[in-house]
Every structure is written in structure tokens, then in C-alpha cells.
Design a protein around this motif. Structure first.
Motif, short mmCIF file in Angstrom:
data_model
loop_
_atom_site.label_atom_id
_atom_site.label_comp_id
_atom_site.label_asym_id
_atom_site.label_seq_id
_atom_site.Cartn_x
_atom_site.Cartn_y
_atom_site.Cartn_z
N MET A 1 53.49 10.60 -43.31
CA MET A 1 52.35 10.50 -44.20
C MET A 1 52.42 11.56 -45.30
SD MET A 1 49.52 8.92 -44.72
CE MET A 1 47.81 8.98 -45.06
N ILE A 2 52.85 12.75 -44.92
CA ILE A 2 52.95 13.82 -45.89
C ILE A 2 53.97 13.46 -46.98
CG2 ILE A 2 53.58 16.24 -46.23
CD1 ILE A 2 50.94 15.88 -44.77
N MET A 3 55.09 12.87 -46.56
CA MET A 3 56.12 12.51 -47.54
C MET A 3 55.60 11.44 -48.50
SD MET A 3 58.46 14.59 -47.02
CE MET A 3 59.66 13.95 -48.15
N GLU A 4 54.80 10.49 -47.98
CA GLU A 4 54.24 9.45 -48.85
C GLU A 4 53.28 10.06 -49.86
OE1 GLU A 4 54.60 9.14 -45.60
OE2 GLU A 4 55.86 7.37 -45.39
N ILE A 5 52.44 10.98 -49.39
CA ILE A 5 51.49 11.63 -50.30
C ILE A 5 52.23 12.44 -51.36
CG2 ILE A 5 49.67 13.38 -50.44
CD1 ILE A 5 48.72 12.39 -47.69
N ILE A 6 53.26 13.16 -50.94
CA ILE A 6 54.04 13.94 -51.90
C ILE A 6 54.73 13.01 -52.90
CG2 ILE A 6 56.09 15.41 -52.15
CD1 ILE A 6 55.26 16.72 -49.46
N GLY A 7 55.29 11.90 -52.41
CA GLY A 7 55.93 10.93 -53.31
C GLY A 7 54.96 10.34 -54.31
N ILE A 8 53.78 9.97 -53.84
CA ILE A 8 52.76 9.43 -54.75
C ILE A 8 52.33 10.48 -55.76
CG2 ILE A 8 50.35 8.63 -54.86
CD1 ILE A 8 50.90 7.26 -52.13
N PHE A 9 52.12 11.71 -55.30
CA PHE A 9 51.71 12.78 -56.20
C PHE A 9 52.76 13.04 -57.27
CE2 PHE A 9 51.54 17.33 -57.29
CZ PHE A 9 50.27 17.38 -57.85
N ILE A 10 54.02 13.11 -56.86
CA ILE A 10 55.09 13.38 -57.83
C ILE A 10 55.22 12.23 -58.82
CG2 ILE A 10 57.60 13.62 -58.07
CD1 ILE A 10 57.53 15.31 -55.49
N SER A 11 55.14 10.98 -58.34
CA SER A 11 55.25 9.85 -59.28
C SER A 11 54.06 9.82 -60.24
CB SER A 11 55.36 8.54 -58.52
OG SER A 11 54.16 8.22 -57.87
N LEU A 12 52.86 10.16 -59.76
CA LEU A 12 51.70 10.23 -60.66
C LEU A 12 51.86 11.37 -61.66
CD1 LEU A 12 48.68 9.54 -58.28
CD2 LEU A 12 49.63 8.03 -60.02
N LEU A 13 52.39 12.47 -61.19
CA LEU A 13 52.61 13.61 -62.09
C LEU A 13 53.61 13.25 -63.19
CD1 LEU A 13 51.82 16.56 -62.49
CD2 LEU A 13 53.75 17.19 -61.07
N ILE A 14 54.68 12.56 -62.82
CA ILE A 14 55.66 12.11 -63.81
C ILE A 14 55.00 11.16 -64.81
CG2 ILE A 14 57.76 10.73 -64.13
CD1 ILE A 14 58.72 11.95 -61.43
N LEU A 15 54.18 10.25 -64.30
CA LEU A 15 53.48 9.30 -65.17
C LEU A 15 52.53 10.03 -66.11
CD1 LEU A 15 52.89 6.36 -65.96
CD2 LEU A 15 51.14 6.36 -64.18
N ILE A 16 51.78 10.99 -65.59
CA ILE A 16 50.84 11.75 -66.41
C ILE A 16 51.58 12.54 -67.49
CG2 ILE A 16 49.22 13.69 -66.37
CD1 ILE A 16 48.33 12.62 -63.60
N ILE A 17 52.67 13.15 -67.11
CA ILE A 17 53.45 13.92 -68.09
C ILE A 17 54.02 13.01 -69.16
CG2 ILE A 17 55.56 15.28 -68.41
CD1 ILE A 17 54.93 16.55 -65.63
N SER A 18 54.52 11.84 -68.75
CA SER A 18 55.10 10.93 -69.74
C SER A 18 54.04 10.34 -70.65
CB SER A 18 55.89 9.81 -69.05
OG SER A 18 55.02 8.98 -68.32
N LEU A 19 52.81 10.19 -70.17
CA LEU A 19 51.73 9.69 -71.01
C LEU A 19 50.97 10.81 -71.71
CD1 LEU A 19 50.18 6.99 -68.65
CD2 LEU A 19 51.62 6.59 -70.66
#
Length: 168
Positions: A1-19
Motif C-alpha cells: 500500500m505504501i508503494m502505491e501511495i508513493i507511486g501515485i504521489f510521485i506521478s501526481l507531482l510529475i503531472l503538477i510540475i509539468s502543468l
């Protein structure tokens, strides 16, 4: 579960940075409180109405290796997680259609097509994120059930061996 949360957080962070260089900033582009509220209203009252909150919380506790519970509690937790997955999926579809209806209603206003499309797609996006969070719960509950069944089978074999030894 922790890995999924970290993966979601990192992908959202990448999306936020790119936008981030776009108008309004990246976080504003993927945040829609009314969509989240609608999904919440369509999902969690069923959980609370049926009195399944304890079983849903138990599913999260299963992620801790030292947590132990009975077979029936495991089955209840799995059933609730699977029900929540279906609730989340249905809520995402309903809220997406609400966004699409809003889009179709305002097709004459070309400036609103983009924002209304993004609202409809955000429901799908949120549904996928919530489903990613539910999958580890489902897998852990199923794994524990299989372990429980295997442990019972091993105990039965031992009991049969003891009975055979006593007869001889």
C-alpha cells in the motif's frame, strides 16, 4: 500500500510540475472539489448505511503483517473491499456522465468545452487513483484467506497422520 501511495504521489507531482508553467498552475488543473464530493457522496454513505465501516478499516489493518483476525473477518473485509471497488467505479462513471452532460449542455459556448471536458475526465482520473488504492487491500485479503486455508489443510493432514499412527 505504501508503494502505491508513493507511486501515485510521485506521478501526481510529475503531472503538477509539468502543468506548473500553464495558466493557473498544475495543482489547480487536477483538483476539482465538487467532483471529489460527488464521488464521496455516491460511495461512502453505502458503506456507513450497511454498517461495514469496521470491515473496511480492518482491510487497511491487514496491511500490517502482525495483524491477525479470524477467517470470517477476512471474508468480510474482502467482501467490503470488493464492494467499495464497485462503488468507486460506479461513482466515477456517474460523475463522469454528469460532466459530459454539462459539456453537452454548454456546447454553444466554445470557451467552456475545455473546462467541462476536464471535469468529466477528472472523475475517471480520481476513479483510477482510488482503485489503485483498493487493489492492494483486495490482494492482501485474498492472500491471507489462502494462507488461512492452507494452514487449516496442513493441520488436517497432521491430525490424520496422528490418527493413523494411533491405529497402528
Amino acid at each position: 500500500m505504501i508503494m502505491e501511495i508513493i507511486g501515485i504521489f510521485i506521478s501526481l507531482l510529475i503531472l503538477i510540475i509539468s502543468l506548473g508553467n500553464s495558466l493557473g498552475g498544475g495543482l489547480a488543473w487536477i483538483t476539482d472539489p465538487p467532483t471529489l464530493l460527488c464521488m464521496f457522496v455516491l460511495t461512502f454513505p453505502v458503506l456507513l448505511k450497511e454498517g461495514l465501516g469496521k470491515d473496511f478499516i480492518r482491510a487497511f489493518k491487514l496491511l500490517r503483517k502482525e495483524y491477525r483476525c479470524s477467517f470470517s473477518e477476512l471474508r468480510h473485509a474482502l467482501d467490503v473491499v470488493e464492494m467499495m471497488q464497485k462503488q468507486i467505479l460506479c461513482a466515477g462513471v456517474i460523475v463522469s456522465f454528469q460532466g459530459l452532460f454539462l459539456l453537452l449542455h454548454s456546447l454553444s459556448d466554445l470557451a467552456s468545452i475545455g473546462p467541462n471536458t476536464s471535469v468529466a475526465l477528472l472523475a475517471v482520473f480520481y476513479t483510477a487513483i482510488f482503485e489503485l488504492l483498493m487493489l492492494p487491500l483486495q490482494i492482501e485479503a485474498k492472500r491471507r484467506i489462502v494462507d488461512y486455508i492452507e494452514q487449516d489443510a496442513e493441520e488436517e493432514v497432521k491430525e490424520q497422520d496422528i490418527k493413523k499412527a494411533e491405529k497402528e
